[in-house]
Design a protein around this motif. Sequence first.
Motif, PDB file in Angstrom:
ATOM      1  N   ASN A   4     -18.122   6.383   3.059  1.00 47.88           N
ATOM      2  CA  ASN A   4     -17.636   5.564   4.161  1.00 47.88           C
ATOM      3  C   ASN A   4     -17.704   4.053   3.975  1.00 47.88           C
ATOM      4  OD1 ASN A   4     -16.552   7.415   5.789  1.00 47.88           O
ATOM      5  ND2 ASN A   4     -18.337   7.704   7.078  1.00 47.88           N
ATOM      6  N   ASN A   5     -18.423   3.584   2.974  1.00 50.05           N
ATOM      7  CA  ASN A   5     -18.507   2.135   2.907  1.00 50.05           C
ATOM      8  C   ASN A   5     -17.829   1.526   1.706  1.00 50.05           C
ATOM      9  OD1 ASN A   5     -19.699   0.791   5.136  1.00 50.05           O
ATOM     10  ND2 ASN A   5     -21.442   2.121   4.806  1.00 50.05           N
ATOM     11  N   LYS A   6     -17.001   2.310   1.050  1.00 53.95           N
ATOM     12  CA  LYS A   6     -16.236   1.760  -0.065  1.00 53.95           C
ATOM     13  C   LYS A   6     -14.833   1.526   0.428  1.00 53.95           C
ATOM     14  CE  LYS A   6     -17.389   3.004  -4.771  1.00 53.95           C
ATOM     15  NZ  LYS A   6     -17.340   3.959  -5.841  1.00 53.95           N
ATOM     16  N   ILE A   7     -14.372   0.308   0.312  1.00 57.51           N
ATOM     17  CA  ILE A   7     -13.017   0.032   0.749  1.00 57.51           C
ATOM     18  C   ILE A   7     -12.058   0.405  -0.372  1.00 57.51           C
ATOM     19  CG2 ILE A   7     -12.876  -2.340  -0.082  1.00 57.51           C
ATOM     20  CD1 ILE A   7     -11.448  -3.108   2.409  1.00 57.51           C
ATOM     21  N   SER A   8     -10.864   0.777  -0.012  1.00 53.73           N
ATOM     22  CA  SER A   8      -9.854   1.057  -1.029  1.00 53.73           C
ATOM     23  C   SER A   8      -9.631  -0.210  -1.840  1.00 53.73           C
ATOM     24  CB  SER A   8      -8.552   1.497  -0.348  1.00 53.73           C
ATOM     25  OG  SER A   8      -7.428   0.934  -0.976  1.00 53.73           O
TER      26      SER A   8
ATOM     27  N   GLU B  60      -7.189  -1.105  -3.649  1.00 54.84           N
ATOM     28  CA  GLU B  60      -5.851  -1.669  -3.456  1.00 54.84           C
ATOM     29  C   GLU B  60      -5.753  -2.457  -2.165  1.00 54.84           C
ATOM     30  OE1 GLU B  60      -3.322   1.575  -5.999  1.00 54.84           O
ATOM     31  OE2 GLU B  60      -3.848   1.954  -3.908  1.00 54.84           O
ATOM     32  N   LEU B  61      -6.333  -1.904  -1.107  1.00 57.89           N
ATOM     33  CA  LEU B  61      -6.300  -2.599   0.181  1.00 57.89           C
ATOM     34  C   LEU B  61      -6.981  -3.954   0.049  1.00 57.89           C
ATOM     35  CD1 LEU B  61      -5.871  -2.767   3.274  1.00 57.89           C
ATOM     36  CD2 LEU B  61      -8.033  -1.549   3.532  1.00 57.89           C
TER      37      LEU B  61
ATOM     38  N   ARG C 153     -12.552   0.885  13.204  1.00 57.89           N
ATOM     39  CA  ARG C 153     -13.579   0.333  12.331  1.00 57.89           C
ATOM     40  C   ARG C 153     -13.699  -1.177  12.359  1.00 57.89           C
ATOM     41  NH1 ARG C 153     -15.603   3.357   7.248  1.00 57.89           N
ATOM     42  NH2 ARG C 153     -17.209   1.865   7.808  1.00 57.89           N
TER      43      ARG C 153
ATOM     44  N   LEU D  47       0.820  -1.207   0.000  1.00 59.58           N
ATOM     45  CA  LEU D  47       0.000   0.000   0.000  1.00 59.58           C
ATOM     46  C   LEU D  47       0.854   1.258   0.000  1.00 59.58           C
ATOM     47  CD1 LEU D  47      -2.947  -0.579   2.489  1.00 59.58           C
ATOM     48  CD2 LEU D  47      -3.076  -0.199   0.038  1.00 59.58           C
TER      49      LEU D  47
END
Lengths: 138, 179
Positions: free
Chosen positions: B11-15, B17-18, A80, A27
């Motif tokens: 807020n509910n979209k994850i990266s 790439e992660l 989170r 990352l």
Amino acid sequence: AAEQGEGENGRCTTKLESMGFRVGQGLIERFTKDTARFKDELDIMKFICKDFWTTVFKKQIDNLRTNHQGIYVLQDNKFRLLTQMSAGKQYLEHAPKYLAFTCGLIRGGLSNLGIKSIVTAEVSSMPACKFQVMIQKI
Amino acid sequence: MSRPPGRKQENNKISRELFVLTYGALVAQLCKDYEKDEDVNTCLERMGYGIGVRLIDDFLARSAVKKCHSYSQTADMIAQVAFKMYLGVTPSVSCSSAAGNEFSLILDKNPLVDFVEELPAERASLCYCNLLCGVIRGALEMVHLAAEVTFLQDRLKGDAVTEIGITFLRKPEERKHKR
């Protein structure tokens, strides 16, 4: 039998931590391709607390403390990965499993920025947790 | 990875790439834990199953879809709504049996393999995305549809396309409650 359970748990958290390490390295590589060089260690830690944490967790670290001698404490009041769990004591003992990956994430990110560290985490009351970063002087 | 429009998007979209890197780290760790490809594949499928049985609740709550009345509708739902919602891609669907219970999803794009060029030589039988098969199987089971889900073709293995096969295991006439 209890020790066996603990050993198994320990191996699991170690694996999770090293997975996090790999991901953290990857990352950071992508994030910092185009950014300017960091001024110093504190600058890097602030980057972790703001940009990095926001990309990963959609929020910043709530509080960063340091003794200016290589120890940093990153406090997230609403971590989170813990917010979906009951806020009482019920799952407190399981919290470390949910923190291990993130410890690795931080350690991996720092590693690719040239910083060797040990990262641990503790939860005193869900969903708040603290990540402790100990910079290793090589 | 995304929410239906009209709600707060951020807020509910994850990266991406992660997500992709984490999946890769998971597969890499399993490859360290298990020598045989089949064991890694089984483990991925089982993990996917565990995710699927819970993900279905999230899917049903967020998509507010109506009940499906045929296998064909169900397959369309998986490809056009679920895949879109969670992976941002829409595989094409086709029915691959006269009996109407076998379907094929062709994945033109697959974010999970963003950073994978090819499988290592010693891992030639690895079904890298097998987690997806388990997710589909688990989710279907929770809406009382038994199915076998496998990768029929895989670009990572040198095939022309990546194809997921879904075989529904019980004919509609055999189901107890007809609505």
